[in-house]
Design a protein around this motif. Structure first.
Motif, PDB file in Angstrom:
ATOM      1  N   VAL A  89       2.252  -6.083   1.818  1.00  0.00           N
ATOM      2  CA  VAL A  89       1.099  -6.822   2.331  1.00  0.00           C
ATOM      3  C   VAL A  89       1.048  -8.221   1.714  1.00  0.00           C
ATOM      4  CG1 VAL A  89      -1.416  -6.863   2.422  1.00  0.00           C
ATOM      5  CG2 VAL A  89      -0.199  -4.727   2.791  1.00  0.00           C
ATOM      6  N   GLY A  92      -5.880  -9.957   8.616  1.00  0.00           N
ATOM      7  CA  GLY A  92      -4.751  -9.063   8.432  1.00  0.00           C
ATOM      8  C   GLY A  92      -3.676  -9.629   7.529  1.00  0.00           C
ATOM      9  N   CYS A  93      -3.852 -10.871   7.037  1.00  0.00           N
ATOM     10  CA  CYS A  93      -2.791 -11.463   6.215  1.00  0.00           C
ATOM     11  C   CYS A  93      -2.895 -11.041   4.748  1.00  0.00           C
ATOM     12  CB  CYS A  93      -2.762 -12.977   6.352  1.00  0.00           C
ATOM     13  SG  CYS A  93      -4.082 -13.800   5.461  1.00  0.00           S
ATOM     14  N   GLY A  94      -3.920 -10.274   4.410  1.00  0.00           N
ATOM     15  CA  GLY A  94      -3.994  -9.739   3.043  1.00  0.00           C
ATOM     16  C   GLY A  94      -4.990 -10.431   2.140  1.00  0.00           C
ATOM     17  N   LYS A  95      -5.917 -11.195   2.709  1.00  0.00           N
ATOM     18  CA  LYS A  95      -6.892 -11.917   1.887  1.00  0.00           C
ATOM     19  C   LYS A  95      -7.792 -10.946   1.116  1.00  0.00           C
ATOM     20  CE  LYS A  95      -8.758 -13.961   5.481  1.00  0.00           C
ATOM     21  NZ  LYS A  95      -7.983 -13.362   6.578  1.00  0.00           N
ATOM     22  N   SER A  96      -8.311  -9.947   1.830  1.00  0.00           N
ATOM     23  CA  SER A  96      -9.209  -8.995   1.164  1.00  0.00           C
ATOM     24  C   SER A  96      -8.456  -8.228   0.085  1.00  0.00           C
ATOM     25  CB  SER A  96      -9.793  -8.007   2.171  1.00  0.00           C
ATOM     26  OG  SER A  96     -10.591  -8.680   3.100  1.00  0.00           O
ATOM     27  N   THR A  97      -7.222  -7.858   0.391  1.00  0.00           N
ATOM     28  CA  THR A  97      -6.399  -7.149  -0.584  1.00  0.00           C
ATOM     29  C   THR A  97      -6.244  -7.997  -1.845  1.00  0.00           C
ATOM     30  OG1 THR A  97      -5.198  -6.155   1.251  1.00  0.00           O
ATOM     31  CG2 THR A  97      -4.160  -6.037  -0.912  1.00  0.00           C
ATOM     32  N   TYR A 138       0.852  -1.195   0.000  1.00  0.00           N
ATOM     33  CA  TYR A 138       0.000   0.000   0.000  1.00  0.00           C
ATOM     34  C   TYR A 138       0.879   1.233   0.000  1.00  0.00           C
ATOM     35  CZ  TYR A 138      -4.418  -2.432   0.654  1.00  0.00           C
ATOM     36  OH  TYR A 138      -5.524  -3.210   0.477  1.00  0.00           O
TER      37      TYR A 138
HETATM   38  N1  LIG Z   1      -6.174   0.776   2.158  1.00  0.00           N
HETATM   39  C1  LIG Z   1      -5.156   0.318   2.907  1.00  0.00           C
HETATM   40  N2  LIG Z   1      -4.067   1.081   3.137  1.00  0.00           N
HETATM   41  C2  LIG Z   1      -3.040   0.622   3.872  1.00  0.00           C
HETATM   42  N3  LIG Z   1      -2.996  -0.584   4.456  1.00  0.00           N
HETATM   43  C3  LIG Z   1      -4.032  -1.408   4.271  1.00  0.00           C
HETATM   44  C4  LIG Z   1      -5.185  -1.004   3.504  1.00  0.00           C
HETATM   45  N4  LIG Z   1      -6.081  -2.026   3.504  1.00  0.00           N
HETATM   46  C5  LIG Z   1      -5.510  -3.017   4.238  1.00  0.00           C
HETATM   47  N5  LIG Z   1      -4.290  -2.651   4.699  1.00  0.00           N
HETATM   48  C6  LIG Z   1      -3.381  -3.487   5.502  1.00  0.00           C
HETATM   49  O1  LIG Z   1      -3.035  -4.604   4.736  1.00  0.00           O
HETATM   50  C7  LIG Z   1      -3.036  -5.768   5.535  1.00  0.00           C
HETATM   51  C8  LIG Z   1      -3.972  -6.813   4.954  1.00  0.00           C
HETATM   52  O2  LIG Z   1      -5.304  -6.354   5.055  1.00  0.00           O
HETATM   53  P1  LIG Z   1      -6.526  -7.190   4.490  1.00  0.00           P
HETATM   54  O3  LIG Z   1      -6.279  -7.479   3.063  1.00  0.00           O
HETATM   55  O4  LIG Z   1      -7.766  -6.470   4.819  1.00  0.00           O
HETATM   56  O5  LIG Z   1      -6.412  -8.527   5.338  1.00  0.00           O
HETATM   57  P2  LIG Z   1      -7.497  -9.659   5.613  1.00  0.00           P
HETATM   58  O6  LIG Z   1      -8.611  -9.508   4.658  1.00  0.00           O
HETATM   59  O7  LIG Z   1      -6.734 -10.942   5.443  1.00  0.00           O
HETATM   60  O8  LIG Z   1      -7.948  -9.508   7.027  1.00  0.00           O
HETATM   61  C9  LIG Z   1      -3.404  -5.351   6.944  1.00  0.00           C
HETATM   62  O9  LIG Z   1      -2.235  -5.219   7.689  1.00  0.00           O
HETATM   63  C10 LIG Z   1      -4.065  -4.010   6.739  1.00  0.00           C
HETATM   64  O10 LIG Z   1      -3.825  -3.193   7.855  1.00  0.00           O
END
Ligand SMILES: Nc1ncnc2c1ncn2[C@@H]1O[C@H](COP(=O)(O)OP(=O)(O)O)[C@@H](O)[C@H]1O
Ligand SMILES: [Mg+2]
Lengths: 274, 274
Positions: free
Chosen positions: A38, A59-64, A31
Motif C-alpha cells: 500500500v 485509495g493511495c494510502g493516506k489514511s494508512t 496489509y
Molecule cells: N485494513 C485493511 N486491510 C487491507 N487493505 C486495506 C485496509 N485498509 C486499507 N486498505 C487498502 O489500502 C489502500 C489504501 O487505503 P487508505 O489508506 O484508506 O487510502 P486513502 O486514505 O488514501 O483513501 C486501499 O487500496 C485500501 O483498499
C-alpha cells in the motif's frame, strides 16, 4: 523545505509549548491479508509548528500512512520518529481526528471534551481546561448540550476541542471536514489553521481536495497510488490574508499545485476556482 | 409478557404527545375492564352450571375479596418474598455470567463463531428440562430452583449484550485509545455505557422468562413461594386463594416488567428510543 517561516506566535493562553517534530523514515506497508503493498519507502520530515497536507486520490494510502504516524498501527517496514523517539503506540500527545466526529453520544459536550484529561489522570484540569478549549472552537455556550443535538459542523468543533484538551503537540487530521457543507468547511479550515498557529501545533492533514491543502497547509506532499509513494513536496507560500480572502496569489498557488496534482492523479479533483 | 413487540409499543407510547399518552391510558383501562368482564362472564357460566358448582370461587368477586384479605393479612408478602428472592438471585447469577460472556463473544468474531451454535442449541432447551439434573446437582431445593432460573435468564442477557457490543462504533474505541484510555477506561467509559441499554433490555427479557419458569419450578420440593402457594391451594380446594394467587403473580410480573422498562428508558442514550 519550509519557505514560509512561522510568524511570531500570539500570546499563548495556558497552552502548549511547541509542536512535535515528525520524521517518517523509509516507511513501507503491506496489509497482511491482501499482500499488496500500500505504501513504499515514504520519507519526509515535518518541523515543529508546521502544517503539512498529504494529497492524493482516494485509495493511495493516506489514511494508512496517518494511522502509522499516530501509532494506532505499525508499518511493516521503516519507522515513524517523533521528537527523536520511534513511535510504537498511540499517545494523547499526537491526536487523530477522523472524518466522523466519533463523539460518545451518551456524554454531554463538556464530558466528551474532558475524556482525554480523565484518561491521563488530569481530571483536576477539567474545570479550567474544558471551557477554555470550548471557547477556542467557539462552542462555549454548548458545554451541557447532548452531542446528538448538534449539527455536523458543531460536532466536528467539539471533536476538535476534545483533541486539543490534553494539550497535544501534533494533530493528525484525516479529511475531517469532508462531510461538511462548503461554508462550514471553509470556516473550520481557517479556524484550525489559526488555532494551530496560535498554539504552535504541528499538523499533518490528509486530503484529496487541493484547495483545502492550499488554504490550510504550509506544505503539500503529493502521493501517487498503487503503491502509494511520495512524488512531490511543495511549499505553499501564502500569508494569512491571502489564504483567507482567496485572492490573486491564492489562485496562482492553487493552479500550480492543481497542475502537479492532475499530472499525478491523472484527473482533476475538486474545483480549480473555489 | 415481555417481548420485542411490547417494548416497541411502549417506546412508541413514550414518544406520543401528552394527549396521546392519555389516550394510551384510557385504552389500557378499557382493555383491563374487558378482561374483568370476560372473567365475570366465565364466573357466571360456572355458577349457572350445576356440574361446576365446586369452582364458583374462581369468579372475580370471591377472588378479589380474598385478594384484599390476603394483602391485609400480609400473606401476599409472605408468599411473594421467597419467589422474588429466587428470581433475584437467578437474575443476578445470569447477569454476572451473561454480561462478561456477552462482551467476550461480541468482541471476538472467532469466539462468536465457535460459541454460536452450542449457545443457540442450549437456549432451545427448556430450563425445566434441567430439573432432574438440578435436583441431583444441588443439595437444596432452593439452589435447584435458582439454577433453573439462571439457566432461563442467561441466554437473553448474553445474546443482548453481545449484540450491543457488536454495534459499538470502532471509532469510539480508537479515539479513546488515542486519548490515553487504559483497558479499565475502555470498559467503564466506552463499552459498558454503550451497551447499558442492551444489557438492561436483555435483563428485562430474562425477567419475563424467569418469572414464567419460577412457578412450575416452585411446584417441586419447596414449601414457600407463589408456585407452592398455588399447589397448596389446589390441594386444599381453596379456589379463591388459588385464583387470588394467580392474580398476584400477574400483578408482580407486570410491575417488575414496567420497572425494568423504566430503567431501559432511563439508560437509553439514543435519541427517540431504540
Ligand atoms: N485494513 C485493511 N486491510 C487491507 N487493505 C486495506 C485496509 N485498509 C486499507 N486498505 C487498502 O489500502 C489502500 C489504501 O487505503 P487508505 O489508506 O484508506 O487510502 P486513502 O486514505 O488514501 O483513501 C486501499 O487500496 C485500501 O483498499
Ligand atoms: Mg482515507
Amino acid at each position: 523545505m519550509l519557505t514560509n517561516p512561522i510568524p511570531e506566535r500570539q500570546a499563548l493562553r495556558t497552552l502548549p509549548r511547541s509542536g512535535a517534530h515528525l520524521a517518517v523514515r523509509n516507511l513501507s506497508h503491506t496489509y497482511r491479508w491482501t499482500q499488496t503493498p500500500v505504501l513504499t519507502d515514504i520519507s519526509f520530515d515535518v518541523t515543529p509548528g508546521e502544517i503539512v497536507a498529504l494529497l492524493g486520490r482516494s485509495g493511495c494510502g493516506k489514511s494508512t500512512l496517518l494511522h502509522m504516524i499516530s501509532g494506532l498501527s505499525q508499518p511493516s517496514a521503516g519507522e515513524v520518529v517523533i521528537d527523536g523517539k520511534t513511535v510504537t503506540d498511540s499517545s494523547p500527545r499526537w491526536v487523530f481526528m477522523f472524518q466522523s466526529p466519533s463523539l460518545l453520544p451518551w456524554l454531554t459536550v463538556a464530558q466528551n471534551v474532558a475524556m482525554g484529561l480523565k484518561f491521563t489522570r488530569r481530571s483536576f484540569e477539567v474545570p479550567q481546561r474544558v471551557p477554555e478549549v470550548l471557547d477556542l472552537v467557539e462552542m462555549g455556550g454548548y458545554a451541557d448540550r447532548n452531542v446528538q443535538d448538534l449539527s455536523g459542523g458543531q460536532k466536528q468543533r467539539v471533536a476538535l476541542a476534545r483533541s486539543l484538551a490534553p494539550k497535544p503537540e501534533m494533530l493528525l487530521l484525516d479529511e475531517p471536514f469532508s462531510a461538511l457543507d462548503a461554508f462550514t468547511r471553509r470556516s473550520l479550515q481557517s479556524e484550525v489553521r489559526d488555532i494551530a498557529r496560535e498554539l504552535g501545533l504541528t499538523i499533518v492533514m490528509v486530503s484529496h481536495d487541493v484547495s483545502e491543502a492550499v488554504r490550510m497547509a504550509d506544505r503539500a506532499i503529493l502521493l501517487d497510488s498503487d503503491p502509494g509513494r511520495l512524488v512531490k513536496d511543495v511549499a505553499i507560500t501564502l500569508n494569512e490574508r491571502e489564504r483567507k480572502n482567496s485572492d490573486g496569489r491564492y489562485h496562482t498557488e492553487l493552479k500550480t499545485v492543481m497542475g502537479m496534482y492532475s499530472a499525478i492523479a491523472g484527473e482533476t479533483m475538486g474545483p480549480v476556482l473555489d | 409478557m415481555t417481548d420485542v413487540t411490547s417494548i416497541q409499543t411502549q417506546a412508541r407510547a413514550m414518544r406520543l404527545p401528552k394527549l396521546g399518552r392519555v389516550r394510551v391510558l384510557v385504552n389500557a383501562v378499557i382493555g383491563m375492564s374487558g378482561l374483568l368482564v370476560l372473567w365475570w362472564l366465565g364466573g357466571r357460566y360456572v355458577a349457572s352450571n350445576p356440574n361446576m358448582m365446586a369452582f364458583t370461587n374462581f369468579a372475580p368477586t370471591p377472588t378479589l375479596a380474598r385478594l384484599v384479605q390476603m394483602f391485609a393479612s400480609g400473606e401476599v408478602v409472605d408468599m411473594a418474598l421467597p419467589s422474588l428472592s429466587r428470581v433475584g438471585y437467578g437474575l443476578l447469577y445470569a447477569t454476572a455470567i451473561g454480561v462478561p460472556m456477552g462482551i467476550l463473544v461480541g468482541r471476538g468474531p472467532r469466539l462468536n463463531e465457535i460459541t454460536n451454535v452450542p449457545f443457540q442449541f442450549m437456549r432451545m432447551i427448556s430450563p425445566l428440562a434441567w430439573m432432574p439434573i438440578a435436583v441431583m446437582l444441588f443439595a437444596t431445593w432452593d439452589a435447584a430452583i435458582i439454577f433453573l432460573i439462571t439457566m432461563a435468564a442467561l441466554w437473553p442477557i448474553l445474546f443482548s449484550t453481545a449484540a450491543g457490543v457488536k454495534r459499538i462504533d470502532p471509532a469510539w474505541l480508537k479515539v479513546a485509545r488515542n486519548l490515553g484510555a487504559n483497558p479499565f477506561h475502555m470498559l467503564f467509559t466506552v463499552i459498558l455505557p454503550a451497551i447499558a441499554v442492551d444489557v438492561l433490555m436483555g435483563i428485562r427479557l430474562a425477567l419475563g422468562v424467569a418469572w414464567i419458569v419460577l412457578v412450575p419450578a416452585e411446584y417441586l420440593g419447596v414449601s414457600s413461594g407463589l408456585g407452592y402457594a398455588i399447589n397448596d391451594a389446589r390441594d386444599t380446594l381453596d379456589y379463591s386463594r388459588l385464583a387470588a394467587t394467580v392474580v398476584v403473580i400477574g400483578m408482580i410480573g407486570f410491575t417488575l416488567d414496567s420497572l425494568a422498562g423504566l430503567l431501559v428508558k432511563k439508560f437509553n442514550w439514543m435519541r427517540g428510543g431504540h
